[in-house]
Design an enzyme around this catalytic site. Structure first.
Site, short mmCIF file in Angstrom:
data_model
loop_
_atom_site.label_atom_id
_atom_site.label_comp_id
_atom_site.label_asym_id
_atom_site.label_seq_id
_atom_site.Cartn_x
_atom_site.Cartn_y
_atom_site.Cartn_z
N HIS A 175 0.84 -1.22 0.09
CA HIS A 175 -0.11 -0.02 -0.01
C HIS A 175 0.99 1.26 0.05
CE1 HIS A 175 -3.72 2.21 1.51
NE2 HIS A 175 -2.73 3.09 1.89
N GLU A 176 1.84 1.14 0.72
CA GLU A 176 2.62 2.49 1.03
C GLU A 176 3.62 2.60 -0.23
OE1 GLU A 176 1.80 4.46 2.96
OE2 GLU A 176 0.69 3.29 4.46
N HIS A 179 1.66 4.17 -2.99
CA HIS A 179 1.52 5.60 -2.91
C HIS A 179 2.81 6.40 -3.51
CE1 HIS A 179 -2.14 6.32 -0.44
NE2 HIS A 179 -1.56 5.83 0.45
N HIS A 185 -5.53 6.87 -2.58
CA HIS A 185 -6.51 6.00 -2.09
C HIS A 185 -7.71 5.65 -3.05
CE1 HIS A 185 -5.34 6.73 2.45
NE2 HIS A 185 -4.43 5.64 1.82
C1 NAG Z 1 -8.01 13.37 -1.54
O1 NAG Z 1 -9.11 14.26 -2.02
C2 NAG Z 1 -8.96 15.57 -1.20
C3 NAG Z 1 -10.14 16.37 -1.93
O2 NAG Z 1 -9.67 16.80 -3.05
C4 NAG Z 1 -7.59 16.14 -1.04
O3 NAG Z 1 -7.76 17.18 -0.31
C5 NAG Z 1 -6.67 15.21 -0.61
O4 NAG Z 1 -5.37 15.52 -0.67
C6 NAG Z 1 -6.84 13.85 -1.38
N1 NAG Z 1 -5.76 12.80 -1.06
C7 NAG Z 1 -4.88 12.45 -1.96
C8 NAG Z 1 -4.12 11.52 -1.08
O5 NAG Z 1 -4.71 12.99 -3.13
ZN ZN Z 2 -2.75 5.04 2.25
#
Ligand code: NAG
Ligand code: ZN
Ligand code: NAG
Ligand code: NAG
Ligand code: NAG
Length: 508
Positions: A175-176, A179, A185
């Site tokens: 998972h990491e 990323h 996610h």
């Molecule tokens: C998930 O979406 C929200 C809203 O756009 C944002 O703030 C957040 O950073 C996003 N998470 C990732 C990991 O991109």
């Molecule tokens: Zn994660």
């Protein structure tokens, strides 16, 4: 020849004596093949994703969605310059160099590289120990900091934290790492509202940002994946015990939050994002079937891989072993199976031990048993006009194995002590084509029943089913004309005995 017919008669006689029920002693209540019980998804989700969150709550690092380090406001999935991804090298693979924290033990390092192996087998990503590269992952182990990563390549040495206590599980590591390859996610995708309902009433105000949707994510034209290793679990950030915050729609019972490993779509997404065209299939259900039919002339030189990875909890005392059975098998013959072949490995890598080496031609009733929860099947063709096909099914047992050395011993578990109750084992003995297998039962003592319904041993060879045995025997020699033999051993929940001890030898 004389010996063959004598033994065939002996086997036939046993079959007649034992193979047919005379009288049913107990009513059979739908006893069938027993599959190993697996953890329920709910248990799994509570155990795994919440473990990441719990660890990360204490983290001093500013984390979004529980485990993503914030650097700047940017969506790695939607990276216009492409600079947030790792570059492809001239051989078509994508090298992601890494360094290990000095704190990791040999065992910790082995767990991390074992998780990286699934990327190597199924994608074009190669995590490689850093030599002098400028951009690389620094695998750190800050305690009480949790499991987290940046999204994509950010340049220079970038931290990816895997605390020793709680982060060094295969699915969490993958998972990491995902990323760091550029993936957010799954439940943060732009289209997620069509697939999951966020129950905001159970999420504290201060946690809302973690469950926000990313409106501009690059979904790569691939479907939403409940089974993704990047999907958060049902109870993530809940402030009310037992109340789900992420609920699949329309069927709330769909499983989410698995951390067994990459899903088929995770693999497809990585290969699509990094523009890699590979023939890879993951089979991750507890049981399944698959087939392959390569029409002549539609092939170029290369391999297809099927990874069978049944659910298995790391560190669990349950120890499932994959069993693969070929129902049809035809790989166009060539000298030493040079042009087209199938190889089966005991693990998830082409460097794992080999269970079936370079097989081709027609093989009948071929079964292969792995030593644990995963098995890799490779089909190779040199690209010449040839016809190749197979169909196979898989499930799992609790014990058994694949025997390919010229002679060996098969015993029931714990022999000569009593075998355990409620067991299913399969041993498969595979001799080279043209060989026969001579099996001698040295001792045999199983719970007796008229039709061998309770505890039994069955023997079948590549020509078919030979018999089902239980009760007591003295020494029993058998010669089988086929080049493979399958022994299945079943015990029920009552009355255990000493079991059996058999030796075999190949005869050419
Ligand atoms: C998930 O979406 C929200 C809203 O756009 C944002 O703030 C957040 O950073 C996003 N998470 C990732 C990991 O991109
Ligand atoms: Zn994660
Ligand atoms: C979900 O599972 C529960 C419990 O097994 C069941 O009662 C319910 O009908 C299921 N819902 C759907 C939509 O299948
Ligand atoms: C390919 O093989 C098939 C049968 O195996 C044969 O019918 C066909 O003519 C072959 N084609 C070529 C181009 O060799
Ligand atoms: C099984 O029998 C063989 C031959 O009698 C013997 O050599 C071997 O030690 C036995 N194995 C076990 C585990 O008892």
């Amino acid at each position: 020849m004389a010996l063959v017919s004598k033994v065939v008669i002996l086997v036939a006689l046993l079959h007649v004596t034992l193979g047919f029920p005379i009288l049913m002693r107990r009513a059979e209540e739908g006893r069938r093949w027993i599959y190993l019980p697996f953890y329920s998804q709910a248990e799994d989700e509570k155990m795994i994703f919440n473990k990441i969150l719990r660890l990360n709550r204490e983290s001093p690092q500013k984390l979004s969605e529980g485990d993503i380090a914030l650097r700047s406001i940017r969506s790695a999935w939607n990276c216009p310059t492409g600079n947030c991804f790792w570059p492809k090298s001239s051989d078509g693979t994508v090298h992601v160099p890494y360094t290990f924290s000095l704190v990791y033990s040999v065992d910790d390092r082995a767990r991390i590289t074992a998780a990286m192996q699934e990327f190597t087998t199924m994608t074009c990503i190669r995590f490689i120990p850093r030599t002098a590269e400028t951009n690389f992952l620094q695998l750190t182990s800050s305690p009480r900091s949790g499991c987290w990563s940046y999204i994509g390549k950010i340049g220079g040495g970038q931290a990816l934290n895997l605390e020793q206590q709680g982060c060094l599980e295969k699915g969490i590591i993958e998972h990491e790492l995902s990323h760091a390859l550029g993936f957010i996610h799954e439940n943060n995708r732009s289209d997620r509202d069509a697939y999951v309902k966020i129950q905001w009433q159970y999420v504290s105000e201060s946690d809302h940002y973690n469950l926000n949707r990313q409106t501009d994510s690059n979904n790569l034209g691939l479907p939403y994946d409940y089974n993704s290793v990047m999907h958060m679990g049902r109870y993530s950030y809940t402030n009310t015990a037992g109340m789900a915050t992420i609920v699949p729609i329309p069927d709330p019972n769909i499983s989410i939050g698995q951390r067994y490993g990459l899903s088929n779509l995770d693999i497809a997404k990585i290969n699509k994002l990094y523009n890699c065209n590979l023939c890879r299939t993951l089979l991750s259900e507890p049981t399944g079937r698959f087939s392959f039919n390569l029409s002549p002339s539609r092939w170029t030189r290369g391999s297809c891989l099927w990874l069978i990875r049944i659910p298995s909890e790391q560190g669990s005392s349950k120890h499932p072993q994959v069993v693969l059975k070929f129902n049809t098998f035809y790989i166009q013959p060539s000298p030493s199976c040079f042009s087209n072949y199938i190889t089966v490995y005991d693990g998830d890598s082409r460097t794992s031990p080999v269970l079936l080496a370079r097989a081709c031609a027609v093989r009948q009733a071929l079964a292969i048993v792995a030593s644990s929860y995963h098995m890799l099947l490779e089909f190779f063709s040199d690209g010449r006009n040839a016809s190749n096909y197979f169909s196979a099914s898989y499930n799992s047992v609790n014990c058994g194995g694949t025997l390919t050395s010229t002679k060996g011993v098969v015993t029931s578990p714990n022999f000569p002590s009593e075998y355990p109750p409620s067991l299913d084992c399969i041993w498969t003995i595979i001799a080279p084509l043209g060989n026969k297998i001579y099996l001698r039962m040295n001792s045999f003592e199983l719970e007796d029943s008229d039709d061998c319904t309770y505890d039994y041993l069955t023997i079948s060879d590549s020509d078919g089913f030979l018999g089902k045995y239980c009760g007591y025997y003295g020494m029993l020699p058998m010669l089988f004309s086929g080049n493979s033999l399958i022994l299945t051993f079943h015990t029920d929940e009552f009355l255990e005995f000493q079991g059996f001890n058999a030796t075999y030898i190949f005869q050419s």
